[in-house]
Design an enzyme around this catalytic site. Structure first.
Site, short mmCIF file in Angstrom:
data_model
loop_
_atom_site.label_atom_id
_atom_site.label_comp_id
_atom_site.label_asym_id
_atom_site.label_seq_id
_atom_site.Cartn_x
_atom_site.Cartn_y
_atom_site.Cartn_z
N HIS A 1 3.69 -2.82 6.92
CA HIS A 1 2.56 -1.96 6.58
C HIS A 1 2.41 -0.83 7.60
O HIS A 1 3.14 -0.75 8.58
CB HIS A 1 1.26 -2.79 6.58
N GLU B 1 2.42 -3.93 11.50
CA GLU B 1 1.65 -2.70 11.34
C GLU B 1 2.19 -1.61 12.26
O GLU B 1 2.50 -1.87 13.42
CB GLU B 1 0.17 -2.94 11.68
N HIS C 1 0.87 -1.18 0.00
CA HIS C 1 0.00 0.00 0.00
C HIS C 1 0.91 1.23 0.00
O HIS C 1 1.55 1.53 1.00
CB HIS C 1 -0.91 -0.03 1.22
N GLU D 1 1.55 3.94 2.76
CA GLU D 1 2.11 3.50 4.04
C GLU D 1 3.64 3.63 3.99
O GLU D 1 4.38 2.65 4.02
CB GLU D 1 1.63 2.08 4.34
#
Length: 375
Positions: free
Chosen positions: A259, A335, A166, A169
């Site tokens: 991410h 994350e 993504h 990010e």
């Protein structure tokens, strides 16, 4: 007053710039129109004046909860990024700024430009144990580059790391930069020990097209790459296709996909507990990896995160699940927040490139803790 997004990773639409107390803007959606949240623009005004920017379509963005407790980042020199007062109310994201220099860049998170990506590739190849492999081209014709670290000894474990599926990010590639530089530090005993036991295969940017286009989540044709791993195609998701083909050639013993999360103000892992082949061996590896990462990084925590998938219910189109299932290996998604780490807040910087770099370095310690147990 002047606003531009005509640069690598830029994203903004100017609605009105007539009133310095109400500069009206919109975020431009990703290709396909499904996602938008990333913004990145350059503003020029009068030094000493105060300006108010209103992003009008924030209330219908992809992750509205991401605006709660969020402050935008800004930089005068594009190296040092700091938070600026930001409020989300009545569907608008309002950013207030007291301009200290002629021009400033304002973004959702500290950008990681395609030029910096190329600089990273060029710098690491100077190390004697690094080679770069061209996997193929993206839909916009950019290189998909694999960084290989190690001597290629087939008896060693194969550790795969990917980042920035993504593109918005950007903290993910900051993490990879920190991890790579530490891995290549010849004075670091952790790195020396890891390279005695493993070869590394690292894709610092899985989505170069989305990165340059200023997308939040998709590639050049609006495809979310982290839903393509079960059946990637050259027509829609060549980025994933090339990586999965190389994985099948080499094999995978540990996978780490990096991410950022818009809503949760924490650093956490999402494991592969829901894949059909998840068993006691993988559960023990996961527990050891999590425990080691907790020791290595005070930013990492386990209290907050995503709900674990029920046994056998994992979405196998997601990278960490597909890899865990296909190669029967330890596999995680890391994350990090766009906002701040609420456990260790920093009001001036929030979560930052520097903190992301430290998580990358700490991740190597967690990998060392489990490398002998992977097979």
């Amino acid at each position: 007053m002047r606003i531009t997004d005509n640069f690598d990773g830029g994203n903004i639409e100017v609605i009105s710039i007539e009133n310095k107390d109400n500069i009206e803007l919109n975020i431009r959606p990703d290709e396909g129109g499904e996602f938008y949240q990333w913004f990145n623009f350059r503003f020029q005004g009068q030094v000493g004046s105060e300006y108010t920017f209103n992003i009008l379509n924030a209330g219908t963005s992809s992750y509205v909860k991401g605006w709660e407790g969020y402050d935008a980042v800004a930089s005068y020199d594009r190296d040092n990024w700091f938070r600026v007062p930001t409020e989300f109310k009545d569907g608008k994201l309002t950013i207030k700024l007291d301009l200290q220099c002629d021009a400033i860049q304002i973004a959702y998170f500290a950008p990681y430009s395609y030029e910096r990506h190329l600089d990273l590739l060029s710098s690491v190849q100077l190390h004697p144990e690094v080679s770069l492999e061209h996997l193929g081209l993206t839909l916009d014709g950019r290189d998909m580059t694999l960084v290989k670290v190690g001597d290629g000894d087939a008896s060693k474990k194969n550790i795969w790391i990917t980042a920035r599926q993504h593109p918005g990010e950007t903290m993910a590639e900051w993490t990879i930069e920190g991890l790579l530089h530490r891995l290549l530090d010849q004075n670091c005993p952790t790195s020396k020990s890891l390279l005695d036991k493993a070869n590394f295969y690292i894709v610092p940017n899985m989505n170069p097209d989305g990165s340059v286009r200023g997308h939040l989540r998709t590639n050049a044709v609006g495809v979310n790459l982290n839903r393509e791993w079960q059946s990637p195609s050259l027509e829609k998701s060549p980025e994933v296709y090339y990586v999965t083909e190389k994985m099948k050639q080499v094999g995978v013993d540990l996978f780490y996909d990096v991410h950022g999360d818009e809503g949760l103000p924490y650093v956490f892992l999402a494991g592969a507990e829901g894949v059909p082949n998840y068993d006691e061996r993988l559960a023990n590896l996961q527990a050891d990896f999590v425990s080691a990462l907790q020791m290595a990084s005070a930013d990492f925590q386990t209290e907050f995160g995503y709900d674990k998938d029920e046994p056998g219910q994992a979405n196998l189109t997601v990278a960490s699940n597909w890899v865990a299932h296909t190669f029967d290996c330890l596999s995680n998604t890391l994350e990090m927040p766009f906002k701040d780490n609420d456990n260790l807040p920093d009001p001036f910087m929030g979560w930052s490139p520097e903190r992301s770099v430290y998580v990358g370095e700490a991740s190597l310690l967690a990998m060392l803790a489990v490398v002998d147990k992977l097979r």
